[in-house]
Design a protein around this motif. Structure first.
Motif, mmCIF file in Angstrom:
data_model
loop_
_atom_site.group_PDB
_atom_site.id
_atom_site.type_symbol
_atom_site.label_atom_id
_atom_site.label_comp_id
_atom_site.label_asym_id
_atom_site.label_seq_id
_atom_site.Cartn_x
_atom_site.Cartn_y
_atom_site.Cartn_z
ATOM 1 N N PRO A 140 -7.647 36.595 19.769
ATOM 2 C CA PRO A 140 -8.677 35.823 20.470
ATOM 3 C C PRO A 140 -8.790 34.421 19.883
ATOM 4 C CG PRO A 140 -9.659 37.530 19.078
ATOM 5 C CD PRO A 140 -8.193 37.747 19.047
ATOM 6 N N THR A 141 -9.053 33.424 20.728
ATOM 7 C CA THR A 141 -9.180 32.053 20.215
ATOM 8 C C THR A 141 -10.468 31.921 19.406
ATOM 9 O OG1 THR A 141 -10.045 31.495 22.365
ATOM 10 C CG2 THR A 141 -7.768 30.841 21.904
ATOM 11 N N ALA A 142 -11.502 32.647 19.794
ATOM 12 C CA ALA A 142 -12.732 32.636 19.000
ATOM 13 C C ALA A 142 -13.078 34.077 18.683
ATOM 14 C CB ALA A 142 -13.861 31.985 19.781
ATOM 15 N N GLY A 143 -13.003 34.458 17.438
ATOM 16 C CA GLY A 143 -13.328 35.825 17.049
ATOM 17 C C GLY A 143 -14.576 35.841 16.183
ATOM 18 N N LYS A 144 -14.843 36.999 15.588
ATOM 19 C CA LYS A 144 -16.023 37.128 14.715
ATOM 20 C C LYS A 144 -15.900 36.213 13.506
ATOM 21 C CE LYS A 144 -15.674 41.697 14.473
ATOM 22 N NZ LYS A 144 -15.930 43.081 14.072
#
Ligand code: B12
Length: 216
Positions: A88-92
């Motif tokens: 994902p490009t933005a993860g946790k």
């Protein structure tokens, strides 16, 4: 093959040790369909098969082709277990993962990466034989929460020990360092100058879950 091995994992072990990636994939699909957890397939299937291979893989008796075929079969199984595709490009949180300069083993690193992607993290993979300075640049650029290093040969320990001072020299002393892999898990965090030494990919993922959870 030893008697204490879970019987349902024996065909997968045999296929892996034969370097037969088609059969290994078929066995993996059957195990998943039967409801066997991925964690058991990795720790009792892949890791156990590699330990068995280890008996043959000595400096004196090292059949490169055989081991490469086994490696290809392991990679195929990892991709089947964790078909994450693109991270994902933005993860946790973002982690940097690498096998450091001088070490070309990457199967365990790849398993760890896929487990973390499966948990929703963004993992930037710098590959194998990676200079410490490349890790530091990536950690700065990607605003990483942690740097993860995988090491399979003892000689790479001196590279692992360079990571914290190199991060500190860039003002990145707040970044957590986690080590794993056969050569590193025999050492203490103090000896490696890291924050945590993981026994398995899943153990490392639990440590990182706690770390990220604590920060939220
Ligand atoms: C496969 C293999 C190879 C393959 C690697 C293919 C690849 N793409 O990775 C090839 C043929 C290329 C290879 C080459 C060599 N190998 Co080799 N290899 C192995 C073998 C048999 C299996 C390693 C493996 O993939 N295990 C399976 C994975 C899934 O397990 P793992 O890495 O431990 O990862 C798990 C956990 O540890 C964890 N994990 C791993 N990394 C990380 C990182 C983090 C952050 C976390 C949280 C978790 C984590 O996640 C995984 C799942 O839980 C091992 C023996 C062994 N039992 O380790 C020898 C072994 C590592 N190799 C060894 C040697 C000597 C070599 C060579 C030097 C041989 C030679 N004479 O040329 C070269 C290395 C060249 C170099 N500069 O790196 C020695 C190292 C001895 C030492 N202590 O220094 C070993 C131990 C064999 C032996 N008994 O002598 N090898």
């Amino acid at each position: 093959m030893s008697e204490d091995l879970a019987p349902e994992l024996k065909p997968l072990m045999a296929a892996l040790l034969d370097g037969d990636h088609t059969s290994a994939l078929r066995e993996t699909q059957a195990l998943l369909a039967s409801g066997l957890p991925r964690e058991r397939i990795v720790t009792e299937g892949l890791e156990a098969a590699m330990s068995r291979l280890d008996e043959k893989c000595t400096v004196e008796g090292f059949n490169l082709l055989e081991i490469m075929l086994v490696g290809r079969a392991v990679s195929a199984v990892v991709n089947e277990l964790y078909p994450g595709g693109e991270p994902p490009t933005a993860g946790k949180a973002t982690f940097i993962i690498a096998t450091l300069e001088g070490d070309v083993h990457d199967l365990g690193k790849n398993v760890t990466k896929m487990v973390l992607i499966g948990k929703g993290y963004r993992v930037v993979d710098l590959g194998k034989d990676c200079p410490v300075q490349t890790v530091v640049e990536a950690a700065a650029r990607e605003n990483a929460r942690a740097v993860l290093v995988s090491g399979l040969i003892t000689s790479v320990i001196r590279e692992v020990r360079k990571v914290r001072p190199a991060l500190a020299a860039r003002g990145l002393e707040h970044i957590t360092i986690v080590a794993g892999g056969a050569a590193l898990k025999q050492a203490t965090p103090e000896a490696l100058d890291v924050d945590y030494v993981a026994e398995t990919a899943f153990d490392g993922a639990r440590f990182l879950d706690d770390l990220v959870g604590d920060a939220q």
